[in-house]
Each structure stands twice: as C-alpha cells, then as structure tokens.
Design a protein around this motif. Structure first.
Motif, PDB file in Angstrom:
ATOM      1  N   PRO A 299      33.633  27.724  30.602  1.00  0.00           N
ATOM      2  CA  PRO A 299      34.216  26.520  29.997  1.00  0.00           C
ATOM      3  C   PRO A 299      34.219  25.342  30.972  1.00  0.00           C
ATOM      4  O   PRO A 299      34.198  25.549  32.179  1.00  0.00           O
ATOM      5  CB  PRO A 299      35.657  26.941  29.694  1.00  0.00           C
ATOM      6  N   GLN A 300      34.268  24.151  30.390  1.00  0.00           N
ATOM      7  CA  GLN A 300      34.244  22.965  31.245  1.00  0.00           C
ATOM      8  C   GLN A 300      35.421  22.946  32.217  1.00  0.00           C
ATOM      9  O   GLN A 300      35.279  22.589  33.372  1.00  0.00           O
ATOM     10  CB  GLN A 300      34.257  21.693  30.397  1.00  0.00           C
ATOM     11  N   ALA A 301      36.596  23.322  31.723  1.00  0.00           N
ATOM     12  CA  ALA A 301      37.746  23.435  32.613  1.00  0.00           C
ATOM     13  C   ALA A 301      38.333  24.822  32.425  1.00  0.00           C
ATOM     14  O   ALA A 301      38.689  25.201  31.326  1.00  0.00           O
ATOM     15  CB  ALA A 301      38.784  22.376  32.278  1.00  0.00           C
ATOM     16  N   GLU A 302      38.379  25.590  33.495  1.00  0.00           N
ATOM     17  CA  GLU A 302      38.837  26.964  33.388  1.00  0.00           C
ATOM     18  C   GLU A 302      39.926  27.204  34.425  1.00  0.00           C
ATOM     19  O   GLU A 302      39.760  26.874  35.596  1.00  0.00           O
ATOM     20  CB  GLU A 302      37.652  27.900  33.651  1.00  0.00           C
ATOM     21  N   GLU A 303      41.037  27.751  33.987  1.00  0.00           N
ATOM     22  CA  GLU A 303      42.137  27.992  34.919  1.00  0.00           C
ATOM     23  C   GLU A 303      41.841  29.218  35.773  1.00  0.00           C
ATOM     24  O   GLU A 303      41.514  30.278  35.263  1.00  0.00           O
ATOM     25  CB  GLU A 303      43.438  28.209  34.142  1.00  0.00           C
TER      26      GLU A 303
ATOM     27  N   CYS B  92      26.928  23.948  38.339  1.00  0.00           N
ATOM     28  CA  CYS B  92      27.684  23.477  39.495  1.00  0.00           C
ATOM     29  C   CYS B  92      29.110  23.140  39.079  1.00  0.00           C
ATOM     30  O   CYS B  92      29.340  22.665  37.985  1.00  0.00           O
ATOM     31  CB  CYS B  92      27.017  22.249  40.091  1.00  0.00           C
ATOM     32  N   PHE B  93      30.033  23.419  39.976  1.00  0.00           N
ATOM     33  CA  PHE B  93      31.429  23.173  39.603  1.00  0.00           C
ATOM     34  C   PHE B  93      32.235  22.608  40.759  1.00  0.00           C
ATOM     35  O   PHE B  93      31.790  22.581  41.902  1.00  0.00           O
ATOM     36  CB  PHE B  93      32.076  24.467  39.074  1.00  0.00           C
ATOM     37  N   ASP B  94      33.413  22.177  40.421  1.00  0.00           N
ATOM     38  CA  ASP B  94      34.335  21.572  41.358  1.00  0.00           C
ATOM     39  C   ASP B  94      35.656  22.301  41.151  1.00  0.00           C
ATOM     40  O   ASP B  94      35.911  22.823  40.070  1.00  0.00           O
ATOM     41  CB  ASP B  94      34.467  20.084  40.971  1.00  0.00           C
ATOM     42  N   ILE B  95      36.477  22.364  42.188  1.00  0.00           N
ATOM     43  CA  ILE B  95      37.786  23.002  42.001  1.00  0.00           C
ATOM     44  C   ILE B  95      38.883  21.990  42.264  1.00  0.00           C
ATOM     45  O   ILE B  95      38.820  21.236  43.244  1.00  0.00           O
ATOM     46  CB  ILE B  95      37.922  24.243  42.904  1.00  0.00           C
TER      47      ILE B  95
ATOM     48  N   LYS C 184      48.487  24.422  38.340  1.00  0.00           N
ATOM     49  CA  LYS C 184      47.385  25.354  38.162  1.00  0.00           C
ATOM     50  C   LYS C 184      46.206  24.925  39.013  1.00  0.00           C
ATOM     51  O   LYS C 184      46.105  23.766  39.424  1.00  0.00           O
ATOM     52  CB  LYS C 184      46.987  25.408  36.686  1.00  0.00           C
ATOM     53  N   ARG C 185      45.364  25.890  39.272  1.00  0.00           N
ATOM     54  CA  ARG C 185      44.100  25.569  39.932  1.00  0.00           C
ATOM     55  C   ARG C 185      43.008  25.733  38.889  1.00  0.00           C
ATOM     56  O   ARG C 185      42.938  26.769  38.229  1.00  0.00           O
ATOM     57  CB  ARG C 185      43.868  26.499  41.110  1.00  0.00           C
ATOM     58  N   ILE C 186      42.180  24.705  38.735  1.00  0.00           N
ATOM     59  CA  ILE C 186      41.158  24.797  37.702  1.00  0.00           C
ATOM     60  C   ILE C 186      39.756  24.607  38.271  1.00  0.00           C
ATOM     61  O   ILE C 186      39.557  23.944  39.281  1.00  0.00           O
ATOM     62  CB  ILE C 186      41.372  23.775  36.559  1.00  0.00           C
ATOM     63  N   ARG C 187      38.838  25.239  37.580  1.00  0.00           N
ATOM     64  CA  ARG C 187      37.431  25.074  37.926  1.00  0.00           C
ATOM     65  C   ARG C 187      36.804  24.177  36.868  1.00  0.00           C
ATOM     66  O   ARG C 187      36.963  24.424  35.676  1.00  0.00           O
ATOM     67  CB  ARG C 187      36.754  26.431  37.939  1.00  0.00           C
ATOM     68  N   LEU C 188      36.121  23.141  37.318  1.00  0.00           N
ATOM     69  CA  LEU C 188      35.565  22.154  36.392  1.00  0.00           C
ATOM     70  C   LEU C 188      34.070  22.023  36.583  1.00  0.00           C
ATOM     71  O   LEU C 188      33.574  22.171  37.689  1.00  0.00           O
ATOM     72  CB  LEU C 188      36.144  20.770  36.690  1.00  0.00           C
ATOM     73  N   TRP C 189      33.399  21.714  35.504  1.00  0.00           N
ATOM     74  CA  TRP C 189      31.983  21.371  35.646  1.00  0.00           C
ATOM     75  C   TRP C 189      31.873  20.155  36.556  1.00  0.00           C
ATOM     76  O   TRP C 189      32.679  19.240  36.497  1.00  0.00           O
ATOM     77  CB  TRP C 189      31.385  20.964  34.305  1.00  0.00           C
TER      78      TRP C 189
ATOM     79  N   SER D  80      39.512  16.837  34.695  1.00  0.00           N
ATOM     80  CA  SER D  80      39.207  17.732  33.580  1.00  0.00           C
ATOM     81  C   SER D  80      39.180  16.926  32.284  1.00  0.00           C
ATOM     82  O   SER D  80      39.700  15.819  32.238  1.00  0.00           O
ATOM     83  CB  SER D  80      40.266  18.826  33.493  1.00  0.00           C
ATOM     84  N   PRO D  81      38.596  17.492  31.245  1.00  0.00           N
ATOM     85  CA  PRO D  81      38.569  16.750  29.977  1.00  0.00           C
ATOM     86  C   PRO D  81      39.914  16.831  29.258  1.00  0.00           C
ATOM     87  O   PRO D  81      39.965  16.801  28.044  1.00  0.00           O
ATOM     88  CB  PRO D  81      37.465  17.449  29.189  1.00  0.00           C
ATOM     89  N   GLU D  82      40.985  16.933  30.008  1.00  0.00           N
ATOM     90  CA  GLU D  82      42.328  16.952  29.416  1.00  0.00           C
ATOM     91  C   GLU D  82      42.561  15.607  28.733  1.00  0.00           C
ATOM     92  O   GLU D  82      42.167  14.563  29.237  1.00  0.00           O
ATOM     93  CB  GLU D  82      43.342  17.199  30.535  1.00  0.00           C
ATOM     94  N   ILE D  83      43.248  15.632  27.600  1.00  0.00           N
ATOM     95  CA  ILE D  83      43.262  14.451  26.744  1.00  0.00           C
ATOM     96  C   ILE D  83      43.918  13.217  27.379  1.00  0.00           C
ATOM     97  O   ILE D  83      43.406  12.112  27.270  1.00  0.00           O
ATOM     98  CB  ILE D  83      43.869  14.779  25.344  1.00  0.00           C
ATOM     99  N   THR D  84      45.040  13.393  28.080  1.00  0.00           N
ATOM    100  CA  THR D  84      45.676  12.187  28.633  1.00  0.00           C
ATOM    101  C   THR D  84      44.820  11.592  29.755  1.00  0.00           C
ATOM    102  O   THR D  84      44.685  10.383  29.867  1.00  0.00           O
ATOM    103  CB  THR D  84      47.088  12.473  29.163  1.00  0.00           C
ATOM    104  N   ASP D  85      44.234  12.457  30.566  1.00  0.00           N
ATOM    105  CA  ASP D  85      43.332  11.957  31.618  1.00  0.00           C
ATOM    106  C   ASP D  85      42.163  11.212  31.006  1.00  0.00           C
ATOM    107  O   ASP D  85      41.756  10.154  31.479  1.00  0.00           O
ATOM    108  CB  ASP D  85      42.807  13.120  32.464  1.00  0.00           C
ATOM    109  N   THR D  86      41.625  11.796  29.940  1.00  0.00           N
ATOM    110  CA  THR D  86      40.482  11.185  29.285  1.00  0.00           C
ATOM    111  C   THR D  86      40.838   9.826  28.705  1.00  0.00           C
ATOM    112  O   THR D  86      40.109   8.849  28.881  1.00  0.00           O
ATOM    113  CB  THR D  86      39.971  12.105  28.161  1.00  0.00           C
ATOM    114  N   ILE D  87      42.002   9.773  28.027  1.00  0.00           N
ATOM    115  CA  ILE D  87      42.391   8.495  27.435  1.00  0.00           C
ATOM    116  C   ILE D  87      42.634   7.463  28.524  1.00  0.00           C
ATOM    117  O   ILE D  87      42.224   6.307  28.398  1.00  0.00           O
ATOM    118  CB  ILE D  87      43.626   8.681  26.527  1.00  0.00           C
ATOM    119  N   ILE D  88      43.273   7.878  29.608  1.00  0.00           N
ATOM    120  CA  ILE D  88      43.505   6.922  30.698  1.00  0.00           C
ATOM    121  C   ILE D  88      42.180   6.403  31.242  1.00  0.00           C
ATOM    122  O   ILE D  88      42.011   5.209  31.451  1.00  0.00           O
ATOM    123  CB  ILE D  88      44.355   7.552  31.816  1.00  0.00           C
ATOM    124  N   PHE D  89      41.235   7.311  31.423  1.00  0.00           N
ATOM    125  CA  PHE D  89      39.929   6.864  31.918  1.00  0.00           C
ATOM    126  C   PHE D  89      39.343   5.783  31.016  1.00  0.00           C
ATOM    127  O   PHE D  89      38.945   4.715  31.473  1.00  0.00           O
ATOM    128  CB  PHE D  89      38.956   8.043  32.048  1.00  0.00           C
ATOM    129  N   HIS D  90      39.332   6.058  29.714  1.00  0.00           N
ATOM    130  CA  HIS D  90      38.708   5.106  28.799  1.00  0.00           C
ATOM    131  C   HIS D  90      39.506   3.811  28.704  1.00  0.00           C
ATOM    132  O   HIS D  90      38.950   2.723  28.689  1.00  0.00           O
ATOM    133  CB  HIS D  90      38.507   5.743  27.425  1.00  0.00           C
TER     134      HIS D  90
END
Lengths: 139, 339, 321
Positions: B59-63, B250-253, B263-268, C241-251
C-alpha cells in the motif's frame, strides 16, 4: 461534552496585539483562558500554513491579530496580511470549514480592553460551533 | 482446467471468500481499481485499463507499528488475500517486487532478506491472472519478456472465452485450490483450442519488440550521452509514472505522532523527486531533472537486470497513459538503441 | 494554420530572432501531443497545433535548476491564451526578461480532456479523431462516435475567457476581438450553493483520490519555488502520506501560493492521474481576487500581482469590527 472548552490559537504580532494582550494582563482585565499565544514579528508573517496546521493538530479556532492599518511597525506588513486573509477565509469556507473558526482583528498596544473583548467574542463564537472535527488528523 | 460459466461466478466467489479476502477490479467514478469485493456484480470484468494492483500487497502508506505511551502495538495479521483479474503484466510485477522484498540477497550465499509486511501478505495470497484477449495500444509486454498470456507470477491463469472463464492451475497453491473445488465442470478439447486461437490473435496485436542484446550494449554506453538531455527535456519530474508503475517499489519511512501516541509508516517514494536523494549536507547527487530521469530508466533496464536477471518493467504501459507530457518508454528505449 | 505556424517559426529562425522555440509535436498516443524543443530549423516540420496540445509550455522556462534560457538567449514559445498569460506572469515576476521572449500566439479553440473522451467511449481504445466545427468524431477499433466538442473540452476551456494571447509578438492568423460569452465562475457559484457539510464531503471525496505524485504542482507554470513547502524536511510542515488532512493542506496551500498568479490553464487538472477536479479551488480564489481587487493574472505586464500589492482603504469586512 458539557465541560468541553475550545482551544484557540492566537497568533499575535509583536508590536501591537501582543503588547495589547500584555496590557490586558497588567490591567487585570478578565478574558477566557482558552487562547494559546504565538508571538510573531508581524501579521504579514502569517503563512496560511500556520492556520491550517493549527486546525490539523486539533485547535478549534485560530485568531490572528495585528496592528491597525497604517500602524504597522514595518509600514505595510499588515496591508499584505489583509490581502492574504481576504483570500484564506472565503477559501476555508468554500471547502466546508466553519468560517467563524478563523478570525482576524486589529488590536493596538494601547487596546488592552479591546483585546479582552476580542478574545471573549472569539471564544463565544467557537463555543457555539463546537469542537473541530473536519480538519483534524487522527493518529 | 475447470470452466466457470459467467452466471455461475457468484458460486465461485462464495467458495473463494471462505478462505480469502477477495480483491478485484471495481469501477468507482471514472476509474477502475482493485478493491475488496463482496459481490460478483461489483466486479468490472472487461476493462483492461484498470489501475495497477500494487497497492494490495504494497500500500501507498503502510503502518509498520503503532505506539501508545511506551507500549508498541504491532499490526495484526489479516485474512489471506486472493486477487481476481490482474493482468499478466501485474502478476509478473509481483514476482519482481518479491525479488526485493521477499528474497533479496546482498551477495550469493547470504540469507534471504525478508520484508515481513510484504511476505505475510504476498506468500499466502492467491493470484488469478486473466489473459489479455485484446491488448491496448500502450501495451508492450512482449518487449520485456512478458506477454498477454504470460503466467509468471500467477497461481491460477484465467482465460475468458466469451461464455465463461477457464481456470488453469499454475503454481502448487493454484493447482491445489482448483483440485479442492468440485462443483464446476472440466474443460474440453474445444475450449483448449479456443484459448490457442485467442493467444494467437493477441500476439498479432502487439508491436515488434526491440533487440534486447543491442539494448544491453547501448544502454551500457549511454550514461554520458546527450540523448538523456534530449529525452529528459520535457519531463517535469512528477511522480505519476512511478506511482502508477506496477514494479516501482522505492519507499520512504516517516514517523507521525502527537503527544503520547503515533505510528511509523512506510510510504511510496519516487526517484523523480529531488527529495529522494537529497542528503543531510544539502548535497544532492541527482540534482537535475536529467539525472533523475536517467536513473528511472537505468534502474529498470540496466541495474535491475544486472542484479536480478529481469527487466524491472513488465510492459503494462501505464506510465505512457498517465504521463502529463507524453514521455513514452518505447520511445526512450528506441532512442537508446538508435544513438 | 499549422503550415502558417511552421513558416512563421522558420522565418524567426532565419531572421535570427530566436535561438530556441518551444512548441508541440504529435504524441505517441492518438489523443496526445508532446512538448517539442526546436533548436534548429529542420526540426520545425514536426511542429503541430491542434486540440491535443494541452500542455502549458511556459512551464519549461522555470523548470529545473538548469534553466533553458541563459544569458540573453532568445526563446520563442508557442502559446494558447492561458500559456501566454503564464509568460506575462513570468515577466511581471522577473523570471525572464520580456526582450528575451518571443511570444507566438495561436488561436486556441479549446483542448481535449482525455479523461472525458475516454469516459464517453467507455474506455475503449481510441485510434484517432477528426474535428469538424463543433463536432468531434472519435474513431476506435470497432466504433466511431461523434461528440460535442465543448463537452469533451478541458474544464478550464469550458470557462475560458482569454482563448487568445493578450500579449504577443507574433500571432498566427488574427486574435479574436470579442471575448467569449461565458460565465467564468458558473461552477464555483454552483458549488457555493451547497451546505457547509456537503461541500466538505465533496472536497474530501475528491481529494481522497490524491496519491501525492505532485504532477499538478510540477506542470503548473506558477509553481516554481526552488524547494516546495511539501519537500521541506527541516522543519517538515506536512505529512507525506496520502492522509486526507495532509492532502487537503497541500492542495489548499498550493492554491494560496498561486493566488492571484493562477492563469487557470487547467494543466494541473489534466495532468492529474487520478482525475481530481483541481481547478475548482483555483477558480474560487480567482473569483475572490477579481471581485475584491479587480485583478486578473497575466493580462498586463505593468500591473503588480494582487498579493504583492495593496490599497490602503480596502474593504475589510472579514476583520472583526
């Protein structure tokens, strides 16, 4: 949530509003204890990001206050700030956030009483709206 | 090989759902993407232009984990996943990412590195790959050792002959699954002939592949060549291609927290972003647009093949479709060969 | 028209009026075009202009640290109305000197939104198209469908009032005298009629599709900060992350950064791989700025942008009395 009290971020300019808040304190004026103050050099320094970030971290309201037009310590900072505010507030309302959560005011260093009035009004307004739910980031 | 009539798909889905969380293409708004499916009517069977299914396993963001006060909470394991209707290019991409997350080795003889998040999801999964009867004009799977009916990475291969689906077990897991379900009829010789016909038609619809040996020779020499300046001039360095690529991994943490929990997440992440290689000193080894552009293609067509034997590209053509400025991989490869 | 355009560009090269010209060439897919950088006269023959030329080419003036134009080199850019406004913006913001710029206007009749076309033909493979006045015939493997051109045009074109370059050095054919009779802000007005909660729901639904690929930012000619605020990591302002509040703030913040600078070319919305309606917020800001300050971006080289200027006695109804 009868005992809920709003948390409000007050972004105050160093030269007028912060001094105004000081005066309110020195004059022993009463105002609700709901604000948390951040001092900035000038209202022109306010980045819209500060405001959105405050909502995201869970502040129920944001008050930005600077010098009256014409009184800016840096001559024109608050004029530019005013143009920014003119866009931020309608945009915020446009995406569906309650417009009263974000308020602007001009408070000079001599207006301690006004400062307490402003804070009282903002707190009342936000108490009416209730806790913020829309923009908060859940962890 | 068993045969499932299209009107009997509901029954099949019920069997599958007993042991698996089923993912399949679902149309939402204008887009078709892989979503968890409860009913057969939600599945979009015919669209070849689905979003890639990478997100199911990666997933794009994974805990990675969560914490509260000083306690760490691990993420609980979910039911095994079955994916219905991935295309051969996507199925192959799972194998390619598995080479990194599943069994990467520093050097020969080393123990495999295993990424627990990927492994737990991917190893128990069942992949149903559907053959492409009509490849799109952006498809170039035949260029990169894949094909419209390639079964690499599939547990079960599915052929759509118009009336129903023919299921062929490929992996041990897939063969076992098929032998366990009994209510469906076996396919006959005619069905098998039909499949051959479909395969042949699909083959003819694809363009002529490039000369791979020549590509290897040329790409090795291309590093300093001005073609990279020419080709990258129009690239605007967004991440649309990488985020829509089935093989980009490739990902970022990042740590995200507030007061006592987080939380710590792994992101694309994407090699197209300047941030990707920016160092703490402020120096950026891939500072220019060209450097990042070259990296993407070098990684796919030079470094990964050198390390793992396969191109890191399955020819799905998604990047061609999403690129805002029409950077076409096929053009890039042709240019490399021609210089 | 294309012939004329090619002749004009050739002439510019011959007269040594340009060192480089940015235009469009045929893309690798039927409904696409691709930016073309012309350095020598022979490349001019690849030049095209049609309804697929959706990129705003002005972006290449500021893109990347290695800028295309260096020390007094003259660059020609082939522009639609919106692209020309971006160039004007660059001149105003001193990103390029006016004398180093040769603005070549072409009469824009709107560009396609590929996504709208695909929706109309049920995502079937498109092999070609032909335009006949207000109708477009889309051809595919086993079908042919005639569509209304306005309906498949990009959102930005449907509400465009500056189809031709307001400022130019050369214009192929003649710029139209009359502005199109279109309500620029119809969509914004309609959205404003919804209730607060409905608006929030629509916005979150729309922006939850965002994958944060930043295609919108990177194709945007007005976005040329050296380091974007989302890429800053010391301090890191917003989550990635594509979390909604972060995304909205970005836009939202991006929209505010281009407030009074956005030329509504719609490149962001067309570039978005997820098909998010990105133009709506920009339009709202444009409307606000136009109504309050009477300013439209990219029309006049001598006018200061709305957010970089002020007027002492402005209306301040949004400030507590």
């Amino acid at each position: 949530m009868s005992d809920w009290q709003p948390k409000i971020l007050a972004i105050l300019c160093n030269w007028c509003s912060y001094a105004g808040a000081d005066l309110a304190g020195v004059s022993r004026l009463q105002y609700p204890p709901n604000i948390r103050v951040v001092r900035i050099p000038c209202s022109g320094r306010v980045d819209p990001l500060f405001i959105m970030k405050a909502f995201q971290t869970g502040y129920d309201g944001v008050l930005v206050s600077g010098c009256h037009p014409g009184d800016c310590h840096y001559l024109s900072g608050n004029y530019f700030a005013r143009r920014k505010f003119a866009v931020i507030k309608p945009l915020m309302e446009f995406i569906g956030l309650e417009p009263d959560r974000l308020q602007f005011s001009w408070v000079s260093a001599g207006e301690g009483e006004r400062f307490s009035e402003v804070v009282t009004k903002v707190t009342k307004d936000i108490q009416k709206i209730g806790p913020i739910t829309k923009m908060v980031k859940g962890v | 090989m068993i045969k499932i009539e299209k009107n009997k798909f509901d029954e099949f889905l019920e069997i599958l759902k007993k042991e698996y969380n089923v993912f399949a293409p679902k149309k939402e708004g204008a887009q078709t993407s892989f979503k968890e499916i409860k009913f057969a009517k939600d599945i979009e069977f015919n669209n070849i232009n689905t979003k890639i299914p990478k997100e199911i396993f990666f997933p794009q963001a994974e805990e990675l984990f969560m914490y509260k006060d000083s306690k760490i909470e691990n993420i609980e394991k979910k039911k095994a996943i079955a994916v219905w209707g991935v295309r051969p290019c996507s199925a192959k991409s799972f194998i390619l990412i598995d080479k990194i997350f599943g069994r990467a080795k520093q050097k020969p003889g080393d123990k495999n590195f295993e990424d627990p998040l990927w492994k737990t999801k991917y190893d128990d999964s069942l992949v149903f790959t559907i053959g492409c009867n009509t490849p799109a004009s952006t498809c170039f799977c035949n260029w990169v050792d894949c094909g419209p009916f390639d079964s690499t990475g599939s547990d079960v291969m599915v052929y759509d002959d118009g009336n129903g689906f023919l299921l062929e077990g490929i992996s041990k897991k897939g063969i076992k699954f098929l032998s366990d379900i009994k209510d469906f009829e076996e396919s006959n010789d005619k069905d098998r002939q039909n499949i051959e016909v479909l395969k042949n038609i699909a083959e003819t619809m694809l363009s002529k592949p490039i000369d791979k040996d020549l590509l290897k020779v040329k790409i090795d020499k291309s590093w300093n060549h001005s073609i990279w300046d020419e080709m990258s001039a129009k690239c605007i360095n967004c991440g649309a291609c990488t985020y829509n690529c089935p093989t980009c991994h490739c990902f970022d943490i990042q740590d995200e927290g507030k007061s006592n929990k987080g939380k710590r997440i792994r992101l694309w992440d994407s090699c197209m972003f300047p941030d990707f290689t920016n160092e703490a000193s402020g120096h950026n080894p891939r500072d220019l647009s060209k450097d990042r552009f070259r990296q993407r293609f070098m990684h796919k067509f030079k470094y990964f093949p050198e390390n793992n034997g396969d191109y890191l590209c399955t020819g799905c053509g998604k990047c061609i479709q999403v690129c805002p400025v029409n950077v076409d991989v096929r053009d890039v490869l042709n240019k490399i060969i021609e210089f | 028209m294309v012939k004329e355009l090619q002749e004009k560009v050739k002439q510019l090269f011959k007269d040594k009026k340009v060192d480089m010209v940015i235009g469009w060439r045929k893309g690798s897919l039927p409904l696409s075009s691709s930016p073309l950088f012309i350095n020598k006269i022979e490349d001019v023959d690849n030049l095209i202009f049609d309804e697929t030329c959706q990129n705003n080419l002005a972006v290449y003036i500021t893109k990347d640290k290695r800028r295309l134009v260096k020390d007094g080199k003259k660059i020609g850019v082939i522009v639609k109305g919106c692209d020309a406004r971006s160039l004007v913006l660059y001149c105003v913001e001193k990103q390029i000197k006016r004398e180093n710029l040769v603005i070549i206007g072409v009469p824009c009749k709107g560009v396609f939104d590929k996504r709208k076309v695909m929706e109309q033909v049920d995502n079937k493979e498109v092999l070609g198209f032909s335009v006949n006045g207000k109708e477009v015939t889309i051809k595919g493997q086993e079908f042919e469908k005639t569509l209304d051109k306005f309906e498949i045009a990009s959102d930005s074109c449907q509400s465009c009032v500056y189809p031709d370059a307001p400022v130019f050095d050369e214009f192929i054919t003649e710029p139209r005298k009359e502005k199109p009779d279109i309500d620029e802000f119809a969509k914004v007005d309609k959205f404003e009629e919804l209730s607060l909660d409905d608006r929030w729901k629509k916005i979150t639904d729309e922006y939850s599709k965002c994958v944060r690929c930043y295609a919108c930012r990177n194709v945007c000619p007005s976005c040329y900060c050296n380091v974007c605020f989302v890429d800053q990591n010391d301090p890191q302002w917003i989550g990635k992350s594509p979390e909604i509040t972060d995304t909205i703030i970005f836009h939202l913040i991006r929209n505010l950064h281009v407030a009074g600078r956005c030329v509504e070319c719609g490149a962001c919305a067309r570039a978005c791989p997820e098909g998010i309606d990105l133009l709506l917020l920009n339009k709202k800001i444009t409307k606000e700025i136009k109504e309050r300050f009477g300013y439209t971006a990219g029309i006049n080289i001598d006018e200061k942008p709305a957010m970089q200027s002020y007027c002492e006695n402005e209306k301040q109804d949004f400030i507590m009395g």
